[in-house]
Design a protein around this motif. Structure first.
Motif, PDB file in Angstrom:
ATOM      1  N   LEU A  54      -1.088   4.533   5.201  1.00 29.82           N
ATOM      2  CA  LEU A  54      -2.038   3.557   5.744  1.00 29.82           C
ATOM      3  C   LEU A  54      -3.134   4.237   6.567  1.00 29.82           C
ATOM      4  O   LEU A  54      -2.919   5.292   7.158  1.00 29.82           O
ATOM      5  CB  LEU A  54      -1.302   2.564   6.644  1.00 29.82           C
ATOM      6  N   GLY A 103       3.499  -0.063   4.032  1.00 29.07           N
ATOM      7  CA  GLY A 103       3.271   1.365   3.860  1.00 29.07           C
ATOM      8  C   GLY A 103       4.508   2.135   4.277  1.00 29.07           C
ATOM      9  O   GLY A 103       5.440   1.571   4.854  1.00 29.07           O
ATOM     10  N   HIS A 154       0.812  -1.220   0.000  1.00 31.67           N
ATOM     11  CA  HIS A 154       0.000   0.000   0.000  1.00 31.67           C
ATOM     12  C   HIS A 154       0.846   1.270   0.000  1.00 31.67           C
ATOM     13  O   HIS A 154       0.306   2.361   0.099  1.00 31.67           O
ATOM     14  CB  HIS A 154      -0.953   0.005   1.208  1.00 31.67           C
ATOM     15  N   ASP A 164      -4.262  -2.918   8.757  1.00 30.34           N
ATOM     16  CA  ASP A 164      -3.408  -2.225   7.799  1.00 30.34           C
ATOM     17  C   ASP A 164      -1.955  -2.268   8.251  1.00 30.34           C
ATOM     18  O   ASP A 164      -1.062  -2.586   7.474  1.00 30.34           O
ATOM     19  CB  ASP A 164      -3.855  -0.765   7.648  1.00 30.34           C
TER      20      ASP A 164
END
Ligand SMILES: *[C@@H]1O[C@H](CO)[C@@H](O)[C@H](O)[C@H]1NC(C)=O
Ligand SMILES: *[C@@H]1O[C@H](CO)[C@@H](O)[C@H](O)[C@H]1NC(C)=O
Ligand SMILES: *[C@@H]1O[C@H](CO)[C@@H](O)[C@H](O)[C@H]1NC(C)=O
Ligand SMILES: *[C@@H]1O[C@H](CO)[C@@H](O)[C@H](O)[C@H]1NC(C)=O
Ligand SMILES: *[C@@H]1O[C@H](CO)[C@@H](O)[C@H](O)[C@H]1NC(C)=O
Length: 481
Positions: free
Chosen positions: A402, A414, A172, A408
């Protein structure tokens, strides 16, 4: 006699063998050592930690959807597309990109020609890099992206990180490193919606090669995981952190001395010395003295863990506890702006209202929560979604990739950037700092027509959202009052 001689010969050749083997081993180790300290991947940009630049300029970049009634906070900020195109104009040697999505030219956009064209335009610019002899490198966890296939066919180097195998999550991270000098980091990904329909916020740092070298190391970390299904136990020197929470980089950011460093997630993706995102967030919360403003799409302190083959969902306290301490023990005011959209988890309301009840009967304890939604129906997927992921306090700024959701941080990769100006270093006539701009952006959203109070949301959208959860929140609120 003859037998003894052959035995001697055998022994001698055995000794020779051992000696040669030993030498070979030494040689192999030497080679490994040399390779681990030299950049074997691709061109060196001619900048090292010794002669990198830490006199940087920072610009806040935002995408505000056209149909939204919000204006830029300051003439010093840039529209996201202008910022990204500017970076491509500057690129001379390399552009390194990590993005969770590659849908700049997706087919659904064809129903909406105007807003889609920005994505198309950026994609064409990326395709055109080759003709300017600028190397485009992309690290991704997507296997089936048509756009990446097209870019690769036009000379881009694309490497695949199997995050499914490594962390059970996705890549991400969303950032750019240009010529190892300029960087972009923020909420927007390479998705046409990020340039049109969603509300995004990020920063671009120019001429900041010291920080860019460190972000390049994060990129190199992904780069070397190409198709690997394990994380090496010994890190190459090229991917370990240059700066951290306890050893930040001092930069001259728009004429004021400022400490900066990068953080990453999840734990497995933090090689030696790299600060974890959660640690960075914790530190920024801990050091806040007057206020903490948080703007995230989702807030949910839960994480799924598997133990002995069973999947269990657990409370994830890492950020929640920091906020509680700041509220009760240090009386720092907290404002939490969360998005209200179709994927808002119903427990979000329970956890945030639990935070609000914490201040009951405490003087100067102040937590407010608002929900951001540009759409009265709360059902549309990402139209006008506030996709921001940042926190600004009275003395620091954290901008990440994130959402503040346990899952997450546990599974997805991230990156984050912490900016902390050194007190008393700013000239009064030097205009608003990036912290001032970020605070102004937060307040603009907070006081806008799109931010609704918890009560408003729980009463007005009771039907649209999970009624049971909401009425429980409402009951709690009434008993609390
Ligand atoms: C920085 O140093 C490296 C080697 O020490 C050199 O090759 C490079 O040209 C220098 N770059 C600048 C911008 O001075
Ligand atoms: C920093 O300087 C640049 C270039 O002069 C300017 O565009 C930008 O708005 C400044 N940023 C801040 C936060 O003042
Ligand atoms: C990624 O790893 C998973 C689990 O090890 C494997 O099943 C999958 O085939 C891998 N994907 C690719 C594209 O190699
Ligand atoms: C970066 O530095 C170069 C050379 O020092 C300068 O010409 C350029 O204007 C700077 N860019 C920004 C955005 O400050
Ligand atoms: C994971 O956690 C979420 C809450 O964050 C929950 O809704 C979901 O069902 C969980 N999934 C699994 C596989 O446990």
């Amino acid at each position: 006699m003859a037998e003894q001689k052959t035995q001697e010969n055998v022994m001698k050749s055995q000794q020779k063998c051992i000696a040669v083997f030993g030498l070979l081993c030494c040689f192999a180790v030497l080679i490994a050592l040399i390779f681990s300290s030299v950049d074997v991947w691709g061109e060196d940009e001619g900048i090292t930690e010794e002669n990198c630049s830490s006199k940087c300029r920072i610009v806040l970049v935002e995408n505000i959807p056209e149909e939204m009634d919000l204006s830029p906070v300051d003439e010093g900020t840039l529209p996201l597309t202008v910022g990204l195109h500017g970076l491509l104009d500057m690129a001379k040697r390399s552009v390194e990109i990590v993005s969770p999505r590659w849908t700049l030219t997706s087919r659904e956009q064809q129903t909406d020609h105007f807003s889609a064209s920005e994505g198309q335009r950026l994609f064409e610019r990326l395709l055109g890099l080759k003709s300017r002899r600028v190397k485009l490198k992309v690290a991704t966890s997507l296997t089936d992206s048509a756009e990446l296939t097209t870019l690769a066919a036009h000379g881009a180097e694309v490497r695949y990180v199997n995050t499914t195998a490594l962390t059970k999550g996705h890549l991400h991270s969303s950032f750019w490193v240009v010529d190892r000098r300029h960087i972009y980091i923020g909420s927007a990904s390479m998705d046409w919606r990020s340039l049109a329909k969603m509300k995004e916020l990020g920063v671009i740092l120019y001429n900041c090669s010291c920080l860019a070298l460190d972000l390049h190391r994060v990129f190199s970390f992904y780069w070397q995981l190409h198709y690997k299904d394990y994380i090496p136990s010994i890190w190459s020197k090229r991917v370990t952190a240059l700066y951290s929470r306890d050893d930040p980089l001092l930069v001259h950011l728009n004429d004021s001395d400022t400490n900066v460093y990068m953080s990453t997630s999840p734990d497995l993706f933090c090689p030696k010395g790299r600060t974890r995102d959660v640690e960075a967030i914790h530190r920024v919360i801990q050091e806040a003295e007057r206020f903490i403003y948080v703007s995230v799409t989702d807030y949910l302190p839960l994480v799924n863990r598997s133990s002995r083959g069973l999947h269990v969902t657990r409370y994830w306290s890492a950020i929640d506890e920091g906020l509680r301490e700041a509220l009760v023990l240090r009386r720092v005011s907290v404002r939490l702006l969360v998005s209200l959209w179709e994927r808002t988890h119903p427990y979000t309301f329970n956890f945030v209202s639990s935070l609000t009840t914490l201040c009951l009967q405490l003087m100067d304890c102040n937590l407010e929560v608002k929900f951001f939604s540009a759409d009265e129906g709360y059902h549309r997927h990402d139209e006008g979604l506030n996709h921001n992921k940042y926190m600004v306090t009275d003395n620091a700024l954290y901008i990440g990739n994130l959402d503040w959701v346990g899952n997450d941080f546990a599974f997805n990769a991230g990156t984050g950037l912490v900016i902390k100006p050194i007190r008393g270093q700013r000239h009064l006539d030097s205009g608003p700092s990036v912290l001032d701009q970020m605070k102004a952006a937060f307040e603009r959203d907070w006081f806008s027509q799109y931010a609704k109070s918890l009560q408003e949301v729980t009463t007005q959208t009771g039907r649209a959202l999970k009624t049971a959860t909401l009425s429980r929140v409402e009951r709690e609120r009434q008993t609390a009052a």
